[in-house]
Write a protein that holds these residues in place. Structure first.
Motif, short mmCIF file in Angstrom:
data_model
loop_
_atom_site.label_atom_id
_atom_site.label_comp_id
_atom_site.label_asym_id
_atom_site.label_seq_id
_atom_site.Cartn_x
_atom_site.Cartn_y
_atom_site.Cartn_z
N VAL A 72 0.88 -1.16 0.00
CA VAL A 72 0.00 0.00 0.00
C VAL A 72 0.92 1.22 0.00
O VAL A 72 1.76 1.38 0.88
N ARG A 73 0.77 2.02 -1.04
CA ARG A 73 1.50 3.28 -1.14
C ARG A 73 0.51 4.39 -0.82
O ARG A 73 -0.59 4.41 -1.38
N ALA A 74 0.88 5.29 0.08
CA ALA A 74 -0.01 6.37 0.49
C ALA A 74 0.78 7.67 0.58
O ALA A 74 1.98 7.65 0.84
N HIS A 75 0.09 8.78 0.36
CA HIS A 75 0.72 10.09 0.39
C HIS A 75 0.06 10.96 1.46
O HIS A 75 -1.12 10.79 1.77
N HIS A 76 0.83 11.88 1.98
CA HIS A 76 0.26 12.96 2.79
C HIS A 76 1.05 14.22 2.49
O HIS A 76 2.21 14.15 2.08
N ASP A 77 0.41 15.36 2.63
CA ASP A 77 1.06 16.65 2.44
C ASP A 77 1.38 17.22 3.81
O ASP A 77 0.49 17.34 4.65
N GLY A 78 2.65 17.52 4.04
CA GLY A 78 3.04 18.07 5.33
C GLY A 78 4.47 18.54 5.32
O GLY A 78 5.18 18.46 4.32
N THR A 79 4.90 19.03 6.47
CA THR A 79 6.27 19.50 6.64
C THR A 79 7.12 18.35 7.19
O THR A 79 6.60 17.29 7.54
N LEU A 80 8.41 18.61 7.27
CA LEU A 80 9.31 17.65 7.90
C LEU A 80 9.76 18.13 9.27
O LEU A 80 10.77 17.67 9.82
N ILE A 81 8.98 19.02 9.85
CA ILE A 81 9.18 19.40 11.25
C ILE A 81 8.89 18.15 12.06
O ILE A 81 7.89 17.46 11.81
N GLU A 82 9.73 17.84 13.03
CA GLU A 82 9.64 16.57 13.75
C GLU A 82 8.25 16.27 14.30
O GLU A 82 7.77 15.15 14.18
N ALA A 83 7.59 17.26 14.90
CA ALA A 83 6.26 17.01 15.46
C ALA A 83 5.24 16.68 14.38
O ALA A 83 4.36 15.83 14.58
N ASP A 84 5.35 17.33 13.23
CA ASP A 84 4.41 17.12 12.13
C ASP A 84 4.61 15.74 11.49
O ASP A 84 3.69 14.92 11.44
N ILE A 85 5.82 15.47 11.01
CA ILE A 85 6.07 14.17 10.37
C ILE A 85 5.92 13.05 11.40
O ILE A 85 5.42 11.97 11.09
N GLY A 86 6.30 13.31 12.63
CA GLY A 86 6.19 12.29 13.68
C GLY A 86 4.76 11.86 13.94
O GLY A 86 4.48 10.68 14.12
N GLU A 87 3.85 12.81 13.93
CA GLU A 87 2.43 12.48 14.15
C GLU A 87 1.91 11.59 13.02
O GLU A 87 1.21 10.62 13.26
N ARG A 88 2.27 11.92 11.78
CA ARG A 88 1.80 11.12 10.64
C ARG A 88 2.43 9.73 10.66
O ARG A 88 1.78 8.73 10.37
#
Length: 114
Positions: A72-88
């Motif tokens: 399963v390949r999935a995408h999300h739009d976000g930053t690479l700020i640790e809290a942001d990418i970490g939550e995803r």
């Protein structure tokens, strides 16, 4: 619940930063999760979609070589700020475990300041 970021995530983030990445830029992040059973993969994909991931696709990467697993390949739009990418990452890793999947990682394009 798993830790938000794992060592391989930090390695990827540090490698991008070393090349001048602007971690605050919103970009497409692509995730890969593998499954042995199609039903589990489909249920996982539906759950990801409901959690805000997009362009969720199910495939059989090794079908030509006789591999009967599913990705399963999935995408999300976000930053690479640790809290942001970490939550995803926490969301997708926990869902992968719930559906007996093997989360293999993520990739994102390098974004440089102009």
């Amino acid at each position: 619940m798993k830790t938000l970021l794992e060592p391989t995530d930090f390695e990827t983030l540090h490698a991008l930063a070393a090349h001048g990445d602007n971690k605050t830029a919103i970009r497409d992040v692509i995730h890969y999760t593998y499954f042995e059973e199609e039903d589990q993969a489909r249920s996982f994909a539906k759950s990801l979609f409901s959690k805000g991931f997009h362009d969720v696709a199910l495939g059989q990467p090794g079908a030509d070589e006789g591999d009967d697993g599913f990705v399963v390949r999935a995408h999300h739009d976000g930053t690479l700020i640790e809290a942001d990418i970490g939550e995803r990452l926490s969301t997708i890793r926990n869902l992968a475990a719930e559906f007996s999947g093997d989360y293999e990682g993520w990739e994102a394009a390098l974004v440089l300041d102009e």
